[in-house]
Design an enzyme around this catalytic site. Structure first.
Site, PDB file in Angstrom:
ATOM      1  N   ASP A  92    -168.642 -42.851  -4.640  1.00 46.81           N
ATOM      2  CA  ASP A  92    -169.180 -42.097  -3.503  1.00 46.81           C
ATOM      3  C   ASP A  92    -169.963 -40.875  -3.968  1.00 46.81           C
ATOM      4  OD1 ASP A  92    -169.662 -41.818  -0.796  1.00 46.81           O
ATOM      5  OD2 ASP A  92    -167.825 -40.708  -0.378  1.00 46.81           O
ATOM      6  N   GLU A 151    -168.018 -30.515   8.631  1.00 44.87           N
ATOM      7  CA  GLU A 151    -167.372 -31.627   9.322  1.00 44.87           C
ATOM      8  C   GLU A 151    -168.055 -32.923   8.924  1.00 44.87           C
ATOM      9  OE1 GLU A 151    -166.040 -32.810  13.903  1.00 44.87           O
ATOM     10  OE2 GLU A 151    -167.350 -31.094  13.518  1.00 44.87           O
ATOM     11  N   GLY A 152    -167.240 -33.976   8.760  1.00 44.13           N
ATOM     12  CA  GLY A 152    -167.785 -35.282   8.393  1.00 44.13           C
ATOM     13  C   GLY A 152    -166.953 -36.387   8.995  1.00 44.13           C
ATOM     14  N   GLY A 153    -167.156 -37.622   8.528  1.00 49.79           N
ATOM     15  CA  GLY A 153    -166.427 -38.761   9.053  1.00 49.79           C
ATOM     16  C   GLY A 153    -164.940 -38.675   8.781  1.00 49.79           C
ATOM     17  N   ARG A 174    -162.481 -32.313   9.346  1.00 52.75           N
ATOM     18  CA  ARG A 174    -163.087 -30.985   9.208  1.00 52.75           C
ATOM     19  C   ARG A 174    -162.546 -30.241   7.991  1.00 52.75           C
ATOM     20  NH1 ARG A 174    -162.984 -28.828  15.545  1.00 52.75           N
ATOM     21  NH2 ARG A 174    -164.427 -30.416  16.354  1.00 52.75           N
TER      22      ARG A 174
END
Length: 396
Positions: free
Chosen positions: A208, A89-91, A94
């Site tokens: 990124d 899970e991140g910004g 999921r």
């Protein structure tokens, strides 16, 4: 074999008469981001992120190589997005592991958070980029779902997770990465970045690059993932593209963070930070450490000046099992990549040459033992002559 690094090898919309919509496939060598995608701002209201795709956006996406899945299919593949299938899970939302009967394949399904940081624009960019870019070191996008306000991306499943999972606080069931594996991962990540910079027209700036975006397949084969922030690079006489600063703190090049001017060398800086993480086992930013050691690059710069301190930079988890010569060479590459002045950084092609060489030098601790330190190349070694020509063009 002695070796030194220097030897290693938005357009305005035109008014048009109304015509029947035509299905035009964007050329492979020049991926185009639709104007509607450029307008969508991830920082906007949640309602703007939840609206359905515009007809023009749907037309562009439908011409890509990615498959279109229904939300029902993806829910079934993940047992209705069960917690048992959750991978991370991140910004953005999921990621779930699932099995799609339609393609007979285990997949990773990223469900974008409708109230999260990633909106329509990032969703569109990622689908378009990965539909047009294909390389062994770039993650393969299988398809996507854009049902109503749902936005999901379907990727090939990478069984070993991310580089971050193995490098920083690995679970007890994970084996610590040895030197050979680290160099193989570093070389593969550089090759993926090289494809974006040198093999596409116009070039693509990843923007990124970080350990959590380097996924590992069988045999620790690395692939770059998450292209939602990617930008088409400068063309012609332009030296940069201007954009608001986005990315991850600790990996952003200083000139990009201060001016918003993005170049290919911004990615090279991020790569240097990742390489330092691979060598040292430290995080790019670690607030749990002492004040002078929280920023990895700031901690490393003084040490680059004294070769006697190089062994102090090796990850303690390696337990001294690394080639001294290889450590110096890898640190020299990292030092050049994180130079404050972008013109002093090498092009990614030279980094690939250096890291491919290091990855080919298999180290066996039982045979070689722990070498005494000997410096073959210094961190101040200038990039190859080819870089100077590139830098001169950038400064015109």
């Amino acid at each position: 074999m002695d070796c030194c690094f220097s030897c290693l090898g938005e357009k305005k919309k035109k008014k048009k008469k109304k015509k029947k919509p035509q299905m035009v496939k964007p050329p492979l060598e020049k991926p185009q981001i639709p104007p509607a995608a450029e307008k969508a701002k991830p920082g906007g209201s949640s309602s703007s992120r939840q609206e359905s795709l515009e007809p023009k956006e749907e037309m562009v996406l439908s011409n890509g190589a990615a498959q279109i899945f229904t939300f029902r299919e993806l829910a079934a593949a993940t047992n209705n997005f069960s917690a048992d299938c959750l991978l991370g899970e991140g910004g953005f939302g999921r990621v779930y592991k699932g099995y799609l009967d339609s393609v007979s394949q285990v997949v990773a399904i990223k469900q974008l958070d409708r109230n999260g940081l990633q909106g329509n624009r990032e969703f569109l960019v990622e689908v378009l980029m990965l539909s047009l870019l294909h390389h062994p070191n770039l993650v393969n996008l299988i398809g996507y779902c854009a049902d109503g306000d749902q936005r999901l991306l379907v990727y090939e499943y990478m069984p070993l997770g991310s580089l971050e999972d193995h490098l920083h606080d690995p679970s007890p069931d994970k084996t610590r990465l040895d030197w050979n594996t680290r160099m193989t991962i570093a070389a593969g990540a550089a090759k993926g970045l090289e494809h974006l910079h040198d093999k596409t027209n116009p070039p693509v700036i990843y923007r990124d690059l970080k350990c959590s975006n380097i996924l590992l397949g069988e045999g620790y084969h690395p692939k770059l993932s998450d292209f939602g922030l990617a930008k088409l690079g400068p063309v012609g006489d332009k030296t940069h593209v201007s954009t608001r600063v986005m990315g991850t703190y600790g990996y952003c090049a200083p000139e990009y963070a201060m001016t918003g001017q993005l170049t290919l060398k911004s990615d090279v800086y991020s790569y240097g930070v990742v390489l330092l993480e691979i060598i040292t086992g430290r995080r790019a930013i670690d607030v749990t450490r002492a004040a002078g050691e929280q920023n990895l690059v700031a901690w490393a710069r003084p040490l680059f000046k004294d070769r006697r301190k190089f062994p102090q930079m090796a990850d303690p988890a390696l337990k001294g099992q690394y080639p001294s010569r290889g450590l110096y060479q890898a640190l020299a590459v990292a030092a050049m990549c994180v130079q404050e002045q972008p013109t002093m950084r090498p092009v990614i092609g030279d980094v690939v040459t250096a890291l491919s060489y290091l990855a080919s030098q298999t180290y066996d601790p039982e045979v070689h033992g722990i070498h005494r330190t000997s410096l073959l190349i210094a961190p101040s070694t200038p990039p190859r002559a080819r870089n100077r020509g590139v830098d001169q063009r950038e400064n015109r």
